[in-house]
Design a protein around this motif. Sequence first.
Motif, PDB file in Angstrom:
ATOM      1  N   ILE A   1      13.436  15.467  44.163  1.00 21.81           N
ATOM      2  CA  ILE A   1      13.364  15.204  45.603  1.00 21.81           C
ATOM      3  C   ILE A   1      11.979  14.663  45.934  1.00 21.81           C
ATOM      4  CG2 ILE A   1      13.474  16.219  47.909  1.00 21.81           C
ATOM      5  CD1 ILE A   1      15.372  18.323  46.790  1.00 21.81           C
ATOM      6  N   PHE A   2      11.949  13.546  46.675  1.00 22.30           N
ATOM      7  CA  PHE A   2      10.695  12.926  47.096  1.00 22.30           C
ATOM      8  C   PHE A   2      10.698  12.804  48.616  1.00 22.30           C
ATOM      9  CE2 PHE A   2      11.834  11.411  42.915  1.00 22.30           C
ATOM     10  CZ  PHE A   2      10.655  11.492  42.193  1.00 22.30           C
ATOM     11  N   GLU A   3       9.552  13.070  49.240  1.00 23.53           N
ATOM     12  CA  GLU A   3       9.417  12.873  50.686  1.00 23.53           C
ATOM     13  C   GLU A   3       8.431  11.751  50.946  1.00 23.53           C
ATOM     14  OE1 GLU A   3       7.661  15.015  54.704  1.00 23.53           O
ATOM     15  OE2 GLU A   3       8.146  16.273  52.987  1.00 23.53           O
ATOM     16  N   ASP A   4       8.811  10.827  51.824  1.00 24.74           N
ATOM     17  CA  ASP A   4       7.912   9.719  52.172  1.00 24.74           C
ATOM     18  C   ASP A   4       8.436   9.056  53.435  1.00 24.74           C
ATOM     19  OD1 ASP A   4       5.835   7.808  51.971  1.00 24.74           O
ATOM     20  OD2 ASP A   4       6.001   7.801  49.783  1.00 24.74           O
ATOM     21  N   ASN A   5       7.719   8.047  53.925  1.00 28.19           N
ATOM     22  CA  ASN A   5       8.238   7.301  55.078  1.00 28.19           C
ATOM     23  C   ASN A   5       9.288   6.285  54.615  1.00 28.19           C
ATOM     24  OD1 ASN A   5       6.915   4.697  54.448  1.00 28.19           O
ATOM     25  ND2 ASN A   5       5.012   5.753  54.977  1.00 28.19           N
ATOM     26  N   SER A   6      10.010   5.730  55.560  1.00 27.05           N
ATOM     27  CA  SER A   6      11.135   4.852  55.219  1.00 27.05           C
ATOM     28  C   SER A   6      10.703   3.626  54.432  1.00 27.05           C
ATOM     29  CB  SER A   6      11.865   4.416  56.496  1.00 27.05           C
ATOM     30  OG  SER A   6      12.517   5.508  57.104  1.00 27.05           O
ATOM     31  N   GLY A   7       9.580   3.022  54.810  1.00 25.26           N
ATOM     32  CA  GLY A   7       9.121   1.830  54.113  1.00 25.26           C
ATOM     33  C   GLY A   7       8.855   2.095  52.642  1.00 25.26           C
ATOM     34  N   ASN A   8       8.152   3.182  52.344  1.00 24.62           N
ATOM     35  CA  ASN A   8       7.851   3.508  50.945  1.00 24.62           C
ATOM     36  C   ASN A   8       9.107   3.900  50.180  1.00 24.62           C
ATOM     37  OD1 ASN A   8       5.137   3.016  51.293  1.00 24.62           O
ATOM     38  ND2 ASN A   8       4.606   5.143  51.694  1.00 24.62           N
TER      39      ASN A   8
END
Length: 318
Positions: free
Chosen positions: A134-141
């Motif tokens: 599981i990775f968390e980031d903003n939509s662009g990344n």
Amino acid sequence: MLPSLTSILSRLRLKHMQLLVAIEDHGSLHKAARAISISQPGATKVLQEIEVSIGMLLFERTSKGIVANEAGRCVTRYSRLICNDIAHMREEITGLIEGAGGHIAVGAVMGAMPLLTKAVHELRKEQPSLSIEIFEDNSGNLMNQLAQGRLDLALCRPAMGHKLSATDSLPLSDEPIAVVTHIQHPLARIKRLNFSKLASYPWIFYTANMPMRRAIERELQQSGLEPIQPSLETASAVATIMLLQQDPSLVAALPEDVARFFAQNQLVALLDIDITPSMGDCNIVKRQDAQLTPAAHLLISRLYLNIGKTYDPDNWQG
């Protein structure tokens, strides 16, 4: 002149692709060679073979090492997709043999994390041998990582990403926003607040040009207020919560589901204020050319079940 497809296919090998991915991951030819268990002179030779196969230089040789040029980044990106697809093939075959198991790499924006982690928890009770990253980031990344083959699925807003490759998506849910404070903040127990009462307090804002930041700025504008100069900026929910604990005067915005989770655990207070804008719909996104594994389909089915929908694999939209 670029060699023909037949020529490239006959010359490029998986070892070539492994080296390109390792160079990008490790940042040096020496470390990349060690990662794929070959000598540095061997790696240099393999790299030369790759450039001959493609018919152009892919890396700039500098005193500090080698740096991929635009063509090199392109070839590396597709090499990663091929390596990941082969890894997925192995995982899917393993799942077929064992009747379970497999691996999923999934990324999500902050607001989708409660929904994703709930689905993962429930799925792993049924499939305990399933491996999930599981990775968390903003939509662009997240969209960039999806295009590079680092993710199987992304729970995000596709419009925020650079369209490096064609994608398919399924609607998931919208992302309403909540305003939160420390539980001892002066406004924590006041009913029917408005933004004029919040404007005089220091704020933690999400980073600039992101949907949650724009949504709050739009709400301030609609209330006839001047833009608030953020005291602090962060894209991290953990950093936001810790800052609120350390300075009870601060005010922050979080995705509503995330805010409710922290409020249930007495870490924040949800302020009684109406926010009309949301951050827009969050989608489940995959690469258009990617074939999802049975495990990925199971995760999507669980996500849909938890929002009261039925997953139909034929409903993906490009």
